[in-house]
Scaffold this active site. Sequence first.
Site, PDB file in Angstrom:
ATOM      1  N   SER A  40       9.265   2.912  -1.087  1.00  0.00           N
ATOM      2  CA  SER A  40       9.421   2.057   0.091  1.00  0.00           C
ATOM      3  C   SER A  40      10.886   1.999   0.499  1.00  0.00           C
ATOM      4  O   SER A  40      11.775   1.865  -0.343  1.00  0.00           O
ATOM      5  CB  SER A  40       8.924   0.636  -0.214  1.00  0.00           C
ATOM      6  OG  SER A  40       7.564   0.642  -0.582  1.00  0.00           O
ATOM      7  N   GLN A  49       5.980  -0.978   7.645  1.00  0.00           N
ATOM      8  CA  GLN A  49       6.762  -0.412   6.544  1.00  0.00           C
ATOM      9  C   GLN A  49       7.038   1.054   6.795  1.00  0.00           C
ATOM     10  O   GLN A  49       6.203   1.780   7.342  1.00  0.00           O
ATOM     11  CB  GLN A  49       6.018  -0.563   5.218  1.00  0.00           C
ATOM     12  CG  GLN A  49       6.803  -0.092   3.995  1.00  0.00           C
ATOM     13  CD  GLN A  49       6.061  -0.347   2.705  1.00  0.00           C
ATOM     14  OE1 GLN A  49       4.972   0.168   2.501  1.00  0.00           O
ATOM     15  NE2 GLN A  49       6.641  -1.160   1.827  1.00  0.00           N
ATOM     16  N   ASP A 105       2.379  -5.028  -0.092  1.00  0.00           N
ATOM     17  CA  ASP A 105       3.066  -3.812  -0.528  1.00  0.00           C
ATOM     18  C   ASP A 105       2.150  -2.899  -1.332  1.00  0.00           C
ATOM     19  O   ASP A 105       2.549  -1.811  -1.722  1.00  0.00           O
ATOM     20  CB  ASP A 105       4.303  -4.176  -1.358  1.00  0.00           C
ATOM     21  CG  ASP A 105       5.322  -3.049  -1.393  1.00  0.00           C
ATOM     22  OD1 ASP A 105       5.514  -2.391  -0.361  1.00  0.00           O
ATOM     23  OD2 ASP A 105       5.914  -2.810  -2.465  1.00  0.00           O
TER      24      ASP A 105
END
Length: 379
Positions: free
Chosen positions: A318, A368, A294
């Site tokens: 996100s 993502q 991440d």
Amino acid sequence: PGTGSWALKTPMAVATSRAFTGAAADVVTGMGSEAADSGAWRGASEHAARGASARSAARAGNRSVVFMAMKLVQRATMFKERRGVAILKPMPYTVEDLLALLDLERIEENIYRGQNRDIGTGRIFGGQVLAQALVAAQRTVPGDRPAHSMHGYFILAGDLTVPVVYFVDRLRDGGSFTTRRVTGFQHGTAIFEMSASFHRREEGWEHQARMPNVPAPEVLPNELDSFRARAADIPVALRTVLTQDRPLDFRLVDGRDPLDTTPRPPLRQYWVRAIGSMGDRTIEHQAVLAYASDYGLLGSALDPHGVSYRDPRLMVASLDHSIWFHRPFRVDEWLLHVSESPSSAAARGFARGTFFARDGGLVASTAQEGMVRVRKGDR
């Protein structure tokens, strides 16, 4: 907050369990810091979570009662924190600290509690929640079935001052595959939702994409060292955030200046590994990789536009995160993460990536999507 006044207003669904509400109230109305220091608060809160209401709800699937149970335990923990008991010290930050952060506390069957770490953003780092949710799911799965995929949605920004409580739904236990759903809660509200699948190891056909030819990590600068060398050029509000200790060593392959926002193609390549040695538990290596993935995955969606996460004109968050684990690996050995962004549109950026081991094996894939919104007045 008064001394337990909130406990007197508990909804009837939970109030019917005197063992639960009584123990939860004891946490708040107990001996304050003395109880916290002695560990009495922990025993009381665990007793509360093990009360008849929470136990029967977990087994019968009555989630509404469990939500209130988790909310009571969280509020009890908040009381402890307000008495001056810190969760984790902000500095230093080692891989041992990270593993401790991922070592969840079991509250009841299928219910776990995770503490938080502030990395300077003012909210819980998404990689932390992603990794903790994976650990919570794995706790309910036989040890011979490692995760092979996970798909998470970030619903709300996390509150650093309150632990996250993870509720695991055991959706399926098959002959080869196990499926779990994990929901993370704060203040009685879901902030994160994840589905994960686990697979008993099997032999099968293999092929993979080839790892790109890139410089070895030993000849590349450590990103943190680069930030610290340029500390005087970093805005004061960001200086501590960017120069604080990290449990991970990141090294950008192109050797770029991390403060340079010159427009580039939507491609990033960096080496990463945990700083220090880890044990042999597969779940720890998978969780740390989830945490690491991440960091900057959406960066490739920003590069073509000459902006970064630190641009005050932007709101970047996100929305979801997926990982597929293909082959065994170790995060305390160098891994190459190659990420690219094939599209950015409608105030959303999309990125996908692959992790390669030093020997060229493709060990994991990531994807993502995130909100990339230009603030009004800056468009």
